[in-house]
Design a protein around this motif. Structure first.
Motif: not given
Length: 400
Positions: A107-113, A265-275
């Motif tokens: 996400h351009p601003d680093g928002l999580g899902i 180069e971008v803003e990332t947030t890891r997604l929870p692997r359980e889900e």
């Protein structure tokens, strides 16, 4: 076996980086390797989604055919693209150590899902990711996106960067126009000699101009040229891209971002692997070969035993379920001591139904235990979800 090994690979940046990893490993064992770039069916149909290319292996067959025909000695693949069916006269000779196997939201601003507003548009080219997103956030809009890793990022960034560029151009133009208008007003006042009222009007105009110019300076502390020069290569490429769909975020494999040197180069947030259970083999590379001497050389140079065990479990589960790429299936395994911890999640394409389970398998019989785990999942309803997904694909004319 020839003195110089010919390694077949796709021509994308990511594929070439993966091939380079294999070449370096073999070079460390004093084996010369030359790369042979091959166009695959998946490369030839850029506007179709992966699951609409027919069957699993759209990016694989052409490379393996180079090996079988003798035009190449080995081929490198993203393991998740490799069919689970046995390959005639070919074996997976090597599986290097795996990269991070999970997914990230960009996400351009680093928002999580979980932070995205209702109605936000999330891009993915994966049935599995689409179903997982719908299950977690049914209020989001999932839209297809295709292309290499850099292309998908450019599609995400393009609208925002282009809008920012336009705002800066307008602001710069307004400042120039205001200055010009101020000069004209002073000149007209002197010539017309309109008295006190005219003078007061000029003073107000100059005050307004000063205030607006100040606001522009505060909002944009750099010129348009300085702003553009500060952009990364990825952002500059995005500025040139025409985006047909405006995405608020995209979901990608972390491994692909890292191997493409784009993770930072971008803003990332890891997604929870359980889900958000990754695809079977995600983050791993496979090297296929047919010549016994080549197989031995590759296995000695690149094979990582723990990774091979983990992906064997994942691919056994996927193969036993017979889901291919027509059904949303996530399978993730990790070797822990004497056991392999595996989690599987099978969903309906709309994300409203699922069969999910986690199990610790004995490492000494991991393949057999994985098949039994898959059979249990099938009995609990996974088979029905996969059959429904296959029927949907057939109705859409996508199942060959």
């Amino acid at each position: 076996m020839t003195e110089t090994l010919r390694l077949a690979t796709r021509g994308s940046d990511l594929a070439l980086r993966q091939a380079e990893t294999v070449r370096e490993a073999l070079s460390s064992r004093r084996r010369d390797v030359e790369l042979r770039q091959v166009e695959t069916r998946g490369d030839q149909i850029p506007d179709e989604l992966i699951h609409r290319l027919g069957k699993t292996g759209a990016f694989v067959r052409a490379l393996d055919e180079e090996v079988l025909s003798g035009d190449a000695d080995l081929a490198v693949h993203s393991l998740k693209d490799l069919p689970t069916e046995e390959m005639a006269d070919l074996v997976v000779a090597g599986v290097p150590e795996r990269a991070p196997s999970g997914d990230v939201v960009v996400h351009p601003d680093g928002l999580g899902i979980e932070d995205l507003p209702a109605g936000a548009v999330v891009g993915t080219g994966s049935l599995r990711r689409g179903a997982q997103i719908r299950a977690a956030r049914p209020d989001l809009t999932v839209e297809p996106i295709r292309g290499n890793v850099d292309t998908r990022l450019e599609k995400l960034l393009a609208p925002g960067l282009q809008a920012e560029h336009e705002r800066r151009l307008i602001a710069a133009g307004e400042e120039s126009t205001l200055t010009a208008e101020g000069g004209d007003a002073d000149s007209e006042g002197d010539e017309s000699d309109e008295g006190d009222a005219g003078d007061e009007g000029d003073a107000d105009s100059e005050g307004d101009e000063s205030d607006e110019s100040s606001e522009i300076d505060e909002e944009f502390d750099r010129s348009v040229e300085e702003w553009f020069d500060s952009l990364s290569d990825l952002e500059r490429a995005a500025m040139e891209r025409k985006a047909e769909t405006e995405y608020d975020a995209v979901v990608l494999a972390e491994a692909g971002l890292r191997r493409s040197n784009l993770f930072y180069e971008v803003e990332t947030t890891r997604l929870p692997r359980e889900e958000f259970v990754p695809a079977a083999g995600q983050g791993a590379i496979a090297v296929t070969a047919s010549d016994p001497d080549v197989i031995e050389a590759v296995r000695e140079a690149v094979d990582h035993p723990r990774t091979r065990v983990a992906v064997t479990v994942e691919r056994t589960v996927l193969g036993e379920l017979n889901g291919g790429c027509v059904a949303p299936i996530g399978v993730s395994a990790l070797v822990k001591g004497e056991h392999v911890h595996v989690r599987a999640r099978v969903l309906s394409t709309d994300g409203t139904e699922e069969v999910v389970d986690t199990r610790d398998l004995p490492i000494r019989s991991h393949a057999t235990a994985a098949a039994e785990f898959a059979a249990d999942l099938a009995d609990r309803g996974a088979d029905d979800l996969i059959a429904e997904a296959r029927d949907e694909a057939a109705e859409a004319g996508t199942d060959d």
